[in-house]
Design a protein around this motif. Structure first.
Motif, PDB file in Angstrom:
ATOM      1  N   GLY A 199      -8.933   5.845  -1.471  1.00  0.00           N
ATOM      2  CA  GLY A 199      -8.373   4.573  -1.083  1.00  0.00           C
ATOM      3  C   GLY A 199      -6.992   4.730  -0.561  1.00  0.00           C
ATOM      4  N   GLY A 200      -6.577   6.005  -0.738  1.00  0.00           N
ATOM      5  CA  GLY A 200      -5.107   6.059  -0.114  1.00  0.00           C
ATOM      6  C   GLY A 200      -4.757   6.251   1.422  1.00  0.00           C
ATOM      7  N   ALA A 201      -3.440   6.721   1.719  1.00  0.00           N
ATOM      8  CA  ALA A 201      -3.550   7.278   3.103  1.00  0.00           C
ATOM      9  C   ALA A 201      -3.508   8.736   3.264  1.00  0.00           C
ATOM     10  CB  ALA A 201      -2.031   6.734   3.397  1.00  0.00           C
ATOM     11  N   GLY A 202      -3.497   9.536   2.309  1.00  0.00           N
ATOM     12  CA  GLY A 202      -3.727  10.898   2.363  1.00  0.00           C
ATOM     13  C   GLY A 202      -2.397  11.536   2.975  1.00  0.00           C
ATOM     14  N   LEU A 203      -1.331  11.255   2.749  1.00  0.00           N
ATOM     15  CA  LEU A 203      -0.130  11.674   3.388  1.00  0.00           C
ATOM     16  C   LEU A 203       0.536  12.634   2.697  1.00  0.00           C
ATOM     17  CD1 LEU A 203       1.725   8.543   4.882  1.00  0.00           C
ATOM     18  CD2 LEU A 203       0.035   9.888   5.836  1.00  0.00           C
TER      19      LEU A 203
ATOM     20  N   GLY B 137       0.832  -1.298   0.049  1.00  0.00           N
ATOM     21  CA  GLY B 137       0.016   0.039   0.164  1.00  0.00           C
ATOM     22  C   GLY B 137       0.776   1.391   0.164  1.00  0.00           C
TER      23      GLY B 137
ATOM     24  N   PRO C  21      -5.335  10.562  -1.770  1.00  0.00           N
ATOM     25  CA  PRO C  21      -6.314  11.012  -0.679  1.00  0.00           C
ATOM     26  C   PRO C  21      -7.097   9.723  -0.055  1.00  0.00           C
ATOM     27  CG  PRO C  21      -6.498  12.466  -2.495  1.00  0.00           C
ATOM     28  CD  PRO C  21      -5.957  11.418  -2.846  1.00  0.00           C
ATOM     29  N   GLU C  22      -7.506   9.712   1.436  1.00  0.00           N
ATOM     30  CA  GLU C  22      -8.158   8.781   1.916  1.00  0.00           C
ATOM     31  C   GLU C  22      -9.398   8.693   1.265  1.00  0.00           C
ATOM     32  OE1 GLU C  22      -8.112   8.576   6.386  1.00  0.00           O
ATOM     33  OE2 GLU C  22      -6.766  10.077   6.216  1.00  0.00           O
ATOM     34  N   SER C  23     -10.121   9.456   0.750  1.00  0.00           N
ATOM     35  CA  SER C  23     -11.385   9.220  -0.114  1.00  0.00           C
ATOM     36  C   SER C  23     -11.249   8.561  -1.161  1.00  0.00           C
ATOM     37  CB  SER C  23     -12.019  10.684  -0.163  1.00  0.00           C
ATOM     38  OG  SER C  23     -11.127  11.372  -1.060  1.00  0.00           O
TER      39      SER C  23
ATOM     40  N   ASP D 185       0.287   4.032  -2.693  1.00  0.00           N
ATOM     41  CA  ASP D 185      -0.816   4.973  -2.547  1.00  0.00           C
ATOM     42  C   ASP D 185      -0.752   5.964  -1.664  1.00  0.00           C
ATOM     43  OD1 ASP D 185      -1.939   3.912  -4.697  1.00  0.00           O
ATOM     44  OD2 ASP D 185      -2.837   2.256  -3.755  1.00  0.00           O
ATOM     45  N   ALA D 186       0.491   5.909  -0.889  1.00  0.00           N
ATOM     46  CA  ALA D 186       0.422   6.679   0.255  1.00  0.00           C
ATOM     47  C   ALA D 186       0.229   8.251   0.310  1.00  0.00           C
ATOM     48  CB  ALA D 186       2.038   7.003   0.904  1.00  0.00           C
TER      49      ALA D 186
END
Length: 333
Positions: free
Chosen positions: A53-57, A42, A49-51, A45-46
């Motif tokens: 499916g990522g981590a939104g970092l 994963g 955005p969380e929306s 996909d860091a």
């Protein structure tokens, strides 16, 4: 957060990206097992955005991941894919499955789109190409490929129709700056790997009844390597201090210039201390020093980014160069 990410990535790469794996992939062996392990983690996909499916970092958050790509000489485009997916997500484009690298294209008189040297293209699925101020995604499988420079790099070309039909990425994106930030981070990781390996060798290698690291000449060379490696790491970290998907161009200029300068010095000093053994194919040092030379030139060498900084200084309203340096290095935590 840095410790959490660096520890997790380091453990993953320690298990799946050994020097033997790097050698095998460089020699043409399948890279899919390594890429699948990295994809499943994963980390690619860091920045998404969380929306989505990522981590939104942020870029600063993922710096440890990019540095470790250099520390372990990762032979697949993990860093490129991480940054590309973040850029695509912020542009409102769904990233395709597989790995993504960056390319700068030019439409030639024969009607084809050429990308002169695409880093890690031989192990990639897609290329995010910038041509004439427009960015589009092109599949590597449909390109004509020729070897270019480093063993994992390639020159790619597509028919003009493929470029015109490719998926566009809205907005104007400075891919060269983004690439330079990536290679600065990877250079920092490779520099630390070369320094630590050279320091260990100097402590282990015996000459005249004692480790060669006890001799003043070798200690002087090691101290210079340490100075360059740690200064480069600090510059690379500053280069990626940004909240958005693309870092500040002048900070990246500083980071890439400093890390590229260090690459020449550290590579030369490490081979000097190792002697002839360092150049051999069987010895691991060359896995890193070859990358130092390749990444030093990728996305502009130190002379290119020195020009960028020099022009910025001339254009700056501040009367002193020190004021510009303070601006670039002042990071509010």
């Amino acid at each position: 957060m840095d410790d959490l990410f660096s520890d997790a990535v380091k453990a993953l790469l320690t298990d799946h990206c050994t020097p033997a794996v790097v050698r095998a992939i460089e020699a043409g062996q399948p890279h899919a097992p390594l890429w699948q392990a990295l994809e499943a983690s994963g980390f690619a996909d860091a920045l998404v955005p969380e929306s989505a499916g990522g981590a939104g970092l942020t870029l600063a958050d993922v710096y440890p991941v990019l540095e470790l790509c250099g520390t372990f000489a990762v032979p697949v485009p993990l860093g490129e894919t991480l940054l590309a997916r973040g850029l695509l997500a912020h542009a409102g484009v769904s990233a395709p499955k597989g790995s993504v690298v960056f390319g700068t294209g030019q439409l030639a008189s024969d009607g084809r789109l050429y990308c002169a040297q695409v880093r890690c293209a031989a192990k990639a699925d897609w290329v995010l190409v910038s041509c004439g101020g427009v960015c589009r995604l092109l599949p590597v499988a449909e390109a004509q490929m020729q070897v270019a420079g480093f063993c994992l790099d390639a020159q790619l070309s597509w028919p003009q129709a493929a470029w015109e039909q490719a998926q566009p990425v809205p907005g104007t994106h400075d891919l060269v700056t983004l690439q330079a930030a990536l290679y600065a981070a990877q250079l920092a990781g490779a520099l630390m790997a070369v320094f630590s390996r050279t320091l260990q060798y100097a402590n282990d290698r015996q000459q005249f009844g004692k480790p060669i690291g006890k001799f003043q000449a070798i200690q002087h060379q090691l101290s210079l390597m340490s100075e360059h490696a740690f200064a480069a790491r600090m510059a690379a970290q500053l280069g990626l201090c940004a909240e958005g998907p693309v870092p500040d161009r002048l900070r990246v200029a500083m980071a890439k210039a400093r890390t590229s300068e260090a690459a020449l010095e550290v590579a030369g000093l490490s081979h000097s201390i190792h002697g002839a053994i360092g150049f051999t194919r069987e010895f691991d040092l060359q896995l890193y020093t070859r990358r130092l030379h390749a990444w030093r030139q990728a996305a502009g060498s130190e002379s290119y980014w020195h020009d960028v900084l020099g022009q910025a200084l001339l254009d700056s309203p501040e009367p002193l160069s020190l004021d510009l340096i303070r601006t670039l290095t002042d990071v509010v935590v």
